[in-house]
Design a protein around this motif. Structure first.
Motif: not given
Length: 246
Positions: A94-119
């Motif tokens: 993004g113009t001011q932030e960089q985020l990751f879309l991931d699900s951690g150690n869980a399978p990548f699904t609509a239930k588990t996917a979430a954005f986390t801020q990285e920088s």
């Protein structure tokens, strides 16, 4: 024209169209066997393996392969413009932030996917470049731009977005920026519309966890460069010369 899969369950209220409908699409990407469309505020990924289907199959239960439509929960205006894949995660710039879309150690699904801020860095709307386990992207300033290198410190597992132009802060003039990378040659190429005939190249070399080389130089072709790309180890250029585009 693509034949998009129609909505089979629900209606406009209970099951509205995906959020890219009526919004400007900033970027198209592919991630975890899903087709993705990026708007300024959301990342929308298709049903797994069904790239033109952005609707659920059931209103009673959320299935693992259902489409994903997520926005950032940041308190700041993000304004996504491009994506990259880093360490099997989707990096949304993004113009001011960089985020990751991931699900951690869980399978990548609509239930588990979430954005986390990285920088939190200012970024220009230029497609980033993958270089092995790092990502190069452009960070704008008033009259010049910085090139940043995002990577994970192997000893601490902390994220870094290091400024690789820190020692040459007035080397790359602001303008429309294009970048390309050649992994096998440890070489990043940068072109700015402010210096249309010049191609700036960055040579880097990692020795273990230490960067042993971080140099910048310039080639001048004497004619405006319209486009560049690297295939394998071959650089391809579109150059406007007196006798036409070469």
């Amino acid at each position: 024209p693509i034949e998009w899969t129609a909505r089979m369950v629900g209606d406009n209220e209970s099951h509205p169209a995906p959020s890219f409908v009526g919004a400007g699409i900033q970027n198209v990407f592919f991630h975890r066997n899903r087709l993705g469309l990026l708007t300024k505020h959301n990342a929308i990924l298709s049903k797994t393996g069904s790239y033109y289907n952005f609707f659920r199959r059931s209103m009673l239960v959320l299935l693992d392969d259902d489409p994903i439509d997520l926005g950032s929960l940041s308190k700041r205006v993000v304004d996504f413009h491009s994506t990259a894949t880093h360490n099997k995660k989707l990096m949304a710039l993004g113009t001011q932030e960089q985020l990751f879309l991931d699900s951690g150690n869980a399978p990548f699904t609509a239930k588990t996917a979430a954005f986390t801020q990285e920088s939190q860095c200012l970024t220009a709307p230029t497609d980033p470049c993958m270089a092995g386990s790092t990502v190069f992207f452009v960070s704008p300033r008033k009259d010049y731009v910085d090139i940043r290198e995002y990577y994970i410190q192997p000893d601490t597992q902390s994220e870094e977005a290091a400024n690789v132009t820190l020692h040459v802060p007035k080397y790359i003039k602001a303008g429309t920026i294009s970048i390309a990378n050649c992994d096998s040659k440890d070489l990043l190429l940068v072109h700015t519309s402010a210096e249309p005939s010049q191609l700036i190249y960055h040579r880097y070399f990692w020795s273990g966890t230490e960067k042993a080389q971080n140099s910048w130089s310039t080639w001048d072709f004497g004619a405006p460069i319209w486009g560049l790309g690297i295939v394998g180890t071959t650089l391809h250029l579109l150059v406007l010369r007196a006798d036409g585009v070469c």
